[in-house]
Design an enzyme around this catalytic site. Structure first.
Site, mmCIF file in Angstrom:
data_model
loop_
_atom_site.group_PDB
_atom_site.id
_atom_site.type_symbol
_atom_site.label_atom_id
_atom_site.label_comp_id
_atom_site.label_asym_id
_atom_site.label_seq_id
_atom_site.Cartn_x
_atom_site.Cartn_y
_atom_site.Cartn_z
ATOM 1 N N GLU A 153 1.835 -6.565 11.610
ATOM 2 C CA GLU A 153 1.365 -6.375 10.243
ATOM 3 C C GLU A 153 2.420 -5.698 9.359
ATOM 4 O OE1 GLU A 153 -1.351 -2.450 9.870
ATOM 5 O OE2 GLU A 153 -2.158 -3.942 11.241
ATOM 6 N N HIS A 175 -14.646 -4.483 11.241
ATOM 7 C CA HIS A 175 -14.168 -3.196 11.729
ATOM 8 C C HIS A 175 -15.340 -2.279 12.026
ATOM 9 C CE1 HIS A 175 -9.859 -3.477 9.870
ATOM 10 N NE2 HIS A 175 -10.242 -4.602 10.450
ATOM 11 N N GLU A 208 -3.806 -4.463 19.665
ATOM 12 C CA GLU A 208 -2.934 -4.647 18.504
ATOM 13 C C GLU A 208 -1.967 -3.474 18.334
ATOM 14 O OE1 GLU A 208 -3.437 -4.675 13.622
ATOM 15 O OE2 GLU A 208 -5.184 -4.953 14.909
ATOM 16 N N TYR A 241 -7.246 7.353 13.151
ATOM 17 C CA TYR A 241 -7.021 6.096 12.448
ATOM 18 C C TYR A 241 -8.139 5.095 12.734
ATOM 19 C CZ TYR A 241 -5.617 1.356 11.636
ATOM 20 O OH TYR A 241 -5.639 0.058 11.232
ATOM 21 N N ASP A 292 -6.299 -3.483 1.518
ATOM 22 C CA ASP A 292 -5.089 -3.355 0.705
ATOM 23 C C ASP A 292 -4.371 -4.691 0.556
ATOM 24 O OD1 ASP A 292 -4.212 -3.456 3.297
ATOM 25 O OD2 ASP A 292 -2.945 -1.689 3.205
ATOM 26 N N HIS A 321 -3.256 -10.499 8.856
ATOM 27 C CA HIS A 321 -3.638 -9.181 8.348
ATOM 28 C C HIS A 321 -4.563 -9.347 7.145
ATOM 29 C CE1 HIS A 321 -3.118 -4.919 8.119
ATOM 30 N NE2 HIS A 321 -2.366 -4.906 7.032
ATOM 31 N N ASN A 376 0.813 -1.217 0.000
ATOM 32 C CA ASN A 376 0.000 0.000 0.000
ATOM 33 C C ASN A 376 0.849 1.271 0.000
ATOM 34 O OD1 ASN A 376 -2.233 1.637 0.110
ATOM 35 N ND2 ASN A 376 -2.995 0.871 2.061
#
Length: 413
Positions: free
Chosen positions: A273, A122, A247, A159, A327, A323, A37
């Site tokens: 990740e 999410h 995380e 984020y 992306d 992950h 990404n």
């Protein structure tokens, strides 16, 4: 069975993807995901200019030898560009081998250890009412585990929080790589305040638990933004709310930093990740400083590299949490699902639904039912690439944001 062609395919159906397609003299094709990404063309060039010429004429069945040839033979080892390129080759060869065997890939990895892979979605909101709506929408869509991200008072953007509420499957999973349409865009800038975040997040999880009860598995991503002391404090403050994991609490380059966090909290920890090799995890695994590994098949050397990492983690009772954002292309997601089904030390699988445009280019066989993913039982990975559909979505430059503190200094994004 010899490799006769290898093509790098770049398309942007909703976001940029780099795909490698390998063809053999038997007419079989295999796909690998090489998406990095914000640095997609670096991997595409590495593949096209350096690896593809080495593949022509090689035995497509010699997967381990090819992996070692590309890893050890280059001298310059590891790193995200190299490992994403190797991952694409490796995954494409596993796709071919499974198609030649007439089996889904997971059967060649030892067969299924479970009927499906528990997935987490999410959920996010700029405030608590919006977050609650997002959680309810995900539960209605069948999710049985959720990552929870919330807006922070005083910060315009945070984020993991979608810029506007939407239903699961309707672009609700935000895409942080901004595409402005400019030929040479620059990253957007976000402002961060760790102290405000540390004050607010325990209140968020208290409210979520009060509303949705103690049974729902809840996860949270700190996205590398805390010092070890700050992360230890947050882990301890979140203990009453029984998180599935915290995380990326702190940047992972200094593996010893996880010792301090581990000493002060029993909240389970996940990290990795941005890691691309088993060597990035050595201290974390040997000292049991984490509970879940977070790398992607796409970035950690493919099916071979990820299986090697997960087998190593299993020795220490550490589980997978691969992950799986948007992306990672559907090719990378499918590869992860075959591993999820096969390995004994599976933990959970991240699952962000791709856009409709993405799924027009990548024709997949994996399914999501009652909160669990399954890769399908067709030969190979179970993904086909539609060249005609891809032609409608040319590459578009995009960058992930840059994060700054209130005083203007650059912080971890």
């Amino acid at each position: 069975m010899r490799i006769t062609a290898a093509e790098t395919l770049v398309s942007s159906p909703g976001r940029n993807f780099v795909t490698l397609r390998v063809t053999t003299d038997d007419g079989l094709t295999g796909l690998g995901d090489a998406t990095l990404n914000g640095r997609e063309l670096a991997v595409e060039s590495y593949l096209r200019e350096h690896l593809v010429p080495l593949l022509i004429g090689r035995d497509a069945h010699a997967i381990e030898d090819t992996w070692q040839y590309l890893y050890r033979g280059a001298y310059w080892r590891r790193g995200p560009v190299t490992m994403a390129a190797i991952a694409a080759v490796d995954t494409a060869l596993w796709d071919i081998k499974a198609k030649a065997a007439g089996m889904p890939l997971y059967q060649l990895l030892g067969g299924a250890s479970r009927t499906g892979a528990l997935a987490y979605g999410h959920a996010s909101g700029r405030d608590l009412p919006e977050l609650f709506d997002s959680i309810r929408a995900h539960l209605d869509a069948g999710y049985r585990a959720l990552r929870v991200q919330s807006g922070i008072p005083g910060l315009d953007t945070v984020y993991g929080v979608a810029s506007s509420p939407a239903a699961p499957g309707d672009r609700y999973d935000y895409e942080p790589a901004r595409r402005t349409g400019d030929a040479h865009p620059r990253p957007t800038v976000e402002v961060w305040d760790t102290r405000a975040y540390l004050r607010h997040m325990p209140r968020v999880f208290e409210a979520v638990r009060n509303e949705f009860g103690p049974e729902l598995p809840l996860l949270h991503d700190g996205h590398h933004r805390m010092t070890p002391v700050q992360a230890a404090r947050l882990g301890r403050d979140l203990e009453p709310y029984d998180l599935f994991w915290l995380e990326d609490a702190t940047p992972g380059e200094d593996q010893s930093a996880l010792r301090l966090i581990r000493e002060h909290t029993v909240t389970p920890l996940a990290i990795g990740e941005v890691f691309n090799s088993v060597h990035d995890y050595t201290t974390l695994l040997h000292e049991r400083l984490i509970d879940y590994v977070r790398s992607a098949v796409t970035h950690a050397g493919g099916v071979t590299g990820m299986r090697r990492l997960l087998d190593h983690a299993a020795v220490y009772g550490i589980r997978s949490g691969l992950h799986g954002p948007t992306d990672i292309s559907p090719v990378g997601m499918a590869a992860a699902l075959h591993l999820d089904l096969a390995v004994h030390n599976f933990g959970i699988q991240e699952y962000m639904r791709h856009s409709t445009e993405t799924m027009e280019v990548f024709r997949t066989s994996y399914t999501f039912t009652k909160g669990a993913l399954h890769p399908g039982d067709g030969p190979g990975l179970g993904v086909e690439y539609d060249d005609e559909a891809a032609a409608a979505f040319p590459y578009t430059p995009a960058y992930l944001p840059v994060n700054r503190l209130a005083d203007g200094s650059v912080h971890d994004w």
